[in-house]
Design an enzyme around this catalytic site. Sequence first.
Site, mmCIF file in Angstrom:
data_model
loop_
_atom_site.group_PDB
_atom_site.id
_atom_site.type_symbol
_atom_site.label_atom_id
_atom_site.label_comp_id
_atom_site.label_asym_id
_atom_site.label_seq_id
_atom_site.Cartn_x
_atom_site.Cartn_y
_atom_site.Cartn_z
ATOM 1 N N ASN A 142 0.710 -1.135 -0.137
ATOM 2 C CA ASN A 142 0.011 0.038 0.017
ATOM 3 C C ASN A 142 0.882 1.269 -0.161
ATOM 4 O O ASN A 142 2.027 1.404 0.320
ATOM 5 C CB ASN A 142 -0.947 -0.190 1.233
ATOM 6 C CG ASN A 142 -2.013 -0.951 1.145
ATOM 7 O OD1 ASN A 142 -2.450 -1.389 0.035
ATOM 8 N ND2 ASN A 142 -2.140 -1.739 2.335
ATOM 9 N N CYS A 143 0.400 2.430 -0.542
ATOM 10 C CA CYS A 143 1.033 3.742 -0.420
ATOM 11 C C CYS A 143 1.585 3.983 0.887
ATOM 12 O O CYS A 143 0.969 3.739 1.980
ATOM 13 C CB CYS A 143 -0.199 4.638 -0.766
ATOM 14 S SG CYS A 143 0.476 6.469 -1.157
ATOM 15 N N PRO A 144 2.675 4.631 0.752
ATOM 16 C CA PRO A 144 3.548 5.096 -0.400
ATOM 17 C C PRO A 144 4.673 3.937 -0.781
ATOM 18 O O PRO A 144 5.328 4.422 -1.519
ATOM 19 C CB PRO A 144 4.235 6.175 0.136
ATOM 20 C CG PRO A 144 4.700 5.563 1.876
ATOM 21 C CD PRO A 144 3.373 4.908 2.189
ATOM 22 N N ASP A 199 -2.272 -1.498 -5.548
ATOM 23 C CA ASP A 199 -2.530 -0.266 -4.491
ATOM 24 C C ASP A 199 -3.415 0.876 -5.807
ATOM 25 O O ASP A 199 -2.763 1.149 -6.379
ATOM 26 C CB ASP A 199 -1.613 0.298 -3.875
ATOM 27 C CG ASP A 199 -1.949 1.477 -2.994
ATOM 28 O OD1 ASP A 199 -3.314 1.757 -2.956
ATOM 29 O OD2 ASP A 199 -1.067 2.268 -2.696
#
Length: 76
Positions: free
Chosen positions: A13-15, A40
């Site tokens: 997932n981000c980042p 993501d």
Amino acid sequence: MAEASLLDLKGLNCPLPVLRTGKALRALAAGDLLIVEATDPMAAIDIPHFCREQGHRLVEEKKEGAVLRFIIARGA
């Protein structure tokens, strides 16, 4: 001919997808290709933006089911 590397970032997932993409691109020579696969949804925004900001060329962007696939040519 440019070398191509595959970076599997599915499940991150981000980042993390954009950070790991940047790290992988730094290890490549100018003109080499990096194929990035991520799940993501934010990667669809983050990776193209990162390429524009850092001088890399987004060769292709495709969505296949939940997987986003980017082909990036490393800039100079």
